[in-house]
Design a protein around this motif. Sequence first.
Motif, PDB file in Angstrom:
ATOM      1  N   LEU A 139       0.848  -1.187   0.000  1.00  0.00           N
ATOM      2  CA  LEU A 139       0.000   0.000   0.000  1.00  0.00           C
ATOM      3  C   LEU A 139       0.881   1.234   0.000  1.00  0.00           C
ATOM      4  O   LEU A 139       1.906   1.263   0.683  1.00  0.00           O
ATOM      5  CB  LEU A 139      -0.884   0.049   1.251  1.00  0.00           C
ATOM      6  N   THR A 140       0.479   2.248  -0.744  1.00  0.00           N
ATOM      7  CA  THR A 140       1.210   3.515  -0.700  1.00  0.00           C
ATOM      8  C   THR A 140       0.804   4.278   0.555  1.00  0.00           C
ATOM      9  O   THR A 140      -0.250   4.015   1.143  1.00  0.00           O
ATOM     10  CB  THR A 140       0.895   4.382  -1.926  1.00  0.00           C
ATOM     11  N   PHE A 141       1.629   5.224   0.938  1.00  0.00           N
ATOM     12  CA  PHE A 141       1.293   6.070   2.083  1.00  0.00           C
ATOM     13  C   PHE A 141      -0.012   6.814   1.799  1.00  0.00           C
ATOM     14  O   PHE A 141      -0.817   7.017   2.692  1.00  0.00           O
ATOM     15  CB  PHE A 141       2.415   7.070   2.362  1.00  0.00           C
ATOM     16  N   TYR A 142      -0.208   7.227   0.556  1.00  0.00           N
ATOM     17  CA  TYR A 142      -1.436   7.939   0.192  1.00  0.00           C
ATOM     18  C   TYR A 142      -2.663   7.042   0.410  1.00  0.00           C
ATOM     19  O   TYR A 142      -3.678   7.500   0.931  1.00  0.00           O
ATOM     20  CB  TYR A 142      -1.378   8.408  -1.268  1.00  0.00           C
ATOM     21  N   GLU A 143      -2.575   5.780   0.014  1.00  0.00           N
ATOM     22  CA  GLU A 143      -3.708   4.864   0.194  1.00  0.00           C
ATOM     23  C   GLU A 143      -4.048   4.670   1.672  1.00  0.00           C
ATOM     24  O   GLU A 143      -5.205   4.454   2.017  1.00  0.00           O
ATOM     25  CB  GLU A 143      -3.402   3.500  -0.446  1.00  0.00           C
ATOM     26  N   ILE A 144      -3.046   4.771   2.525  1.00  0.00           N
ATOM     27  CA  ILE A 144      -3.286   4.618   3.959  1.00  0.00           C
ATOM     28  C   ILE A 144      -3.892   5.887   4.546  1.00  0.00           C
ATOM     29  O   ILE A 144      -4.870   5.832   5.291  1.00  0.00           O
ATOM     30  CB  ILE A 144      -1.978   4.263   4.700  1.00  0.00           C
ATOM     31  N   SER A 145      -3.334   7.043   4.193  1.00  0.00           N
ATOM     32  CA  SER A 145      -3.801   8.297   4.797  1.00  0.00           C
ATOM     33  C   SER A 145      -5.045   8.865   4.126  1.00  0.00           C
ATOM     34  O   SER A 145      -5.732   9.692   4.712  1.00  0.00           O
ATOM     35  CB  SER A 145      -2.684   9.341   4.792  1.00  0.00           C
ATOM     36  N   GLU A 146      -5.343   8.421   2.923  1.00  0.00           N
ATOM     37  CA  GLU A 146      -6.539   8.880   2.202  1.00  0.00           C
ATOM     38  C   GLU A 146      -7.307   7.677   1.645  1.00  0.00           C
ATOM     39  O   GLU A 146      -7.501   7.560   0.439  1.00  0.00           O
ATOM     40  CB  GLU A 146      -6.135   9.831   1.058  1.00  0.00           C
ATOM     41  N   PRO A 147      -7.770   6.790   2.522  1.00  0.00           N
ATOM     42  CA  PRO A 147      -8.452   5.586   2.032  1.00  0.00           C
ATOM     43  C   PRO A 147      -9.821   5.935   1.438  1.00  0.00           C
ATOM     44  O   PRO A 147     -10.416   6.958   1.786  1.00  0.00           O
ATOM     45  CB  PRO A 147      -8.604   4.732   3.288  1.00  0.00           C
ATOM     46  N   PRO A 148     -10.329   5.087   0.522  1.00  0.00           N
ATOM     47  CA  PRO A 148     -11.635   5.356  -0.075  1.00  0.00           C
ATOM     48  C   PRO A 148     -12.767   5.361   0.958  1.00  0.00           C
ATOM     49  O   PRO A 148     -13.734   6.096   0.830  1.00  0.00           O
ATOM     50  CB  PRO A 148     -11.824   4.238  -1.098  1.00  0.00           C
ATOM     51  N   VAL A 149     -12.626   4.549   1.983  1.00  0.00           N
ATOM     52  CA  VAL A 149     -13.581   4.538   3.092  1.00  0.00           C
ATOM     53  C   VAL A 149     -12.855   5.141   4.296  1.00  0.00           C
ATOM     54  O   VAL A 149     -11.814   4.629   4.710  1.00  0.00           O
ATOM     55  CB  VAL A 149     -14.048   3.097   3.415  1.00  0.00           C
ATOM     56  N   PRO A 150     -13.350   6.247   4.842  1.00  0.00           N
ATOM     57  CA  PRO A 150     -12.647   6.895   5.958  1.00  0.00           C
ATOM     58  C   PRO A 150     -12.349   5.924   7.097  1.00  0.00           C
ATOM     59  O   PRO A 150     -13.148   5.036   7.408  1.00  0.00           O
ATOM     60  CB  PRO A 150     -13.630   7.982   6.407  1.00  0.00           C
TER      61      PRO A 150
END
Length: 193
Positions: A139-150
């Motif tokens: 997972l990218t850092f972006y996928e972790i900090s901005e997930p599709p489901v909060p």
Amino acid sequence: MSFSTYKTPSGFLLPSIHSAPPFFTQQPNAATQVVFTEQWTRLILAYARYRRLFTVRVEDAEVSGGEWDEVLRNPRINRRLMPGQLAHILSVMVSENLAMYEPAKQTRATLLYWRLPEEWAEVLYEWQVVNTGQLNTILTFYEISEPPVPSELSGIPQSLLRSAIAVLVKGGRAQLISISDGDGVRFFPRNAK
């Protein structure tokens, strides 16, 4: 004069000491100042957690209308925390590992540890492994900090996320990976090494 708790417009319950005018001023008695600094530290961290605020800047005490106004000002008694006193409180928080200067090499802005990096590591691991079940997936850092489901990790600053991942890497539960569009992380089962 009696002091009472107060519920802010955001719903946060301010402690009764927030109604005491001396709470907002530098105290000449060192022991009293230590107690007030401890109480300000608890208040700042509790409010940050309640509002999911990750940073506080000395300028937040200077400018009205900001996200910290409910705590740093008390219009009912016409008091506000002065920037110099906030800078002192933040320096104590940094020295006690309850915050860190962000960016480094300055003393005007801090990243708050209303959860320590070790606690964020557990939140991250629980979210990734237990809730999503995605082991060995990068997972990218972006996928972790901005997930599709909060999630609890939504909006977490990259530096705090990096610290949490470092805790997991040290414990053998994750691996930091460089990928084309930034950094990523792969998670392993608890017993993996």
